[in-house]
Design a protein around this motif. Sequence first.
Motif, short mmCIF file in Angstrom:
data_model
loop_
_atom_site.label_atom_id
_atom_site.label_comp_id
_atom_site.label_asym_id
_atom_site.label_seq_id
_atom_site.Cartn_x
_atom_site.Cartn_y
_atom_site.Cartn_z
N LYS A 18 -24.38 -3.23 23.84
CA LYS A 18 -24.18 -4.13 22.71
C LYS A 18 -25.54 -4.41 22.08
CE LYS A 18 -22.10 -8.54 21.56
NZ LYS A 18 -21.55 -9.77 22.08
N VAL A 19 -25.61 -4.27 20.73
CA VAL A 19 -26.85 -4.52 19.99
C VAL A 19 -26.53 -5.38 18.76
CG1 VAL A 19 -28.00 -2.39 20.74
CG2 VAL A 19 -26.62 -2.36 18.66
N SER A 20 -27.54 -6.06 18.25
CA SER A 20 -27.39 -6.88 17.04
C SER A 20 -28.53 -6.59 16.09
CB SER A 20 -27.41 -8.37 17.39
OG SER A 20 -26.33 -8.70 18.22
N TYR A 21 -28.22 -6.58 14.79
CA TYR A 21 -29.23 -6.37 13.75
C TYR A 21 -28.94 -7.31 12.58
CZ TYR A 21 -30.28 -2.06 16.27
OH TYR A 21 -30.62 -1.15 17.23
N ILE A 40 -20.17 -6.21 8.31
CA ILE A 40 -19.83 -5.24 7.26
C ILE A 40 -21.04 -4.36 7.01
CG2 ILE A 40 -19.31 -4.99 4.79
CD1 ILE A 40 -16.92 -6.10 5.92
N VAL A 41 -20.80 -3.07 6.78
CA VAL A 41 -21.86 -2.13 6.47
C VAL A 41 -21.43 -1.26 5.28
CG1 VAL A 41 -22.57 -2.05 8.89
CG2 VAL A 41 -21.07 -0.26 8.00
N LEU A 87 -24.62 -5.15 5.58
CA LEU A 87 -24.43 -6.12 4.50
C LEU A 87 -24.28 -7.53 5.03
CD1 LEU A 87 -22.05 -4.09 2.16
CD2 LEU A 87 -24.55 -4.24 2.12
N GLU A 88 -24.15 -7.67 6.32
CA GLU A 88 -24.10 -8.96 7.02
C GLU A 88 -24.86 -8.78 8.33
OE1 GLU A 88 -19.57 -10.34 5.69
OE2 GLU A 88 -19.90 -9.65 7.74
N ASP A 89 -25.20 -9.88 8.98
CA ASP A 89 -25.69 -9.78 10.35
C ASP A 89 -24.58 -9.09 11.15
OD1 ASP A 89 -27.94 -11.19 9.59
OD2 ASP A 89 -27.26 -13.09 10.46
N CYS A 90 -24.95 -8.12 11.97
CA CYS A 90 -23.93 -7.32 12.66
C CYS A 90 -24.13 -7.31 14.17
CB CYS A 90 -23.95 -5.88 12.17
SG CYS A 90 -23.29 -5.65 10.53
#
Length: 187
Positions: A27-30, A53-54, A95-98
């Motif tokens: 699991k990763v977050s960007y 959203i990407v 387009l959002e924190d993911c």
Amino acid sequence: MNIEQILDKVYLLPGALKLKLYQSIVKVSYPKGHILLRADKIENSIYFIKKGIVRAYSKTGDNEITFWFGKEGDTILSMKSYVENQKGYEDIELLEDCELYELKISNLQKLFYEDIHIANWGRKFAEQELIKTEERLISRQFRTATERYKDLLKNNSNLIQRVQLGYIASYLGITQVSLSRIRAEIK
């Protein structure tokens, strides 16, 4: 959306094999604005969207053409890197924190060789991605911008609230002015 739901959408694996696949996923977050995949680069990972959203886009001159949006439950990958281990042609922007699940392609390839069920999962995965691409191409070629917008409203209405109208216009292959006109006509 959790990883089990995402993987099961592709192909149901026996429990022990599903666990084996899970063990290769991190699991990763960007943050919003992060470029996850780059054009002209061989990408080494596949991502599954837990939250966010990407958009996928290609640059042509001074323009960016958006050709895909991904949301919770969708997969992010460079198909060219995944299938042929070659440089991709798209950039993927968050387009959002993911929150994402990352799977290294090399780990997945190793699992394909070890088990036919996981190989079949990979085949079904590639087939589903091909069908999604084909549907986007057919829509772009044979439907009007108004029909494409109505389809977006019907199948992905939450994108309209979460994505800039400029990106939606690009995705539909029209200007923002034309999108405004279509939106006014539909109301």
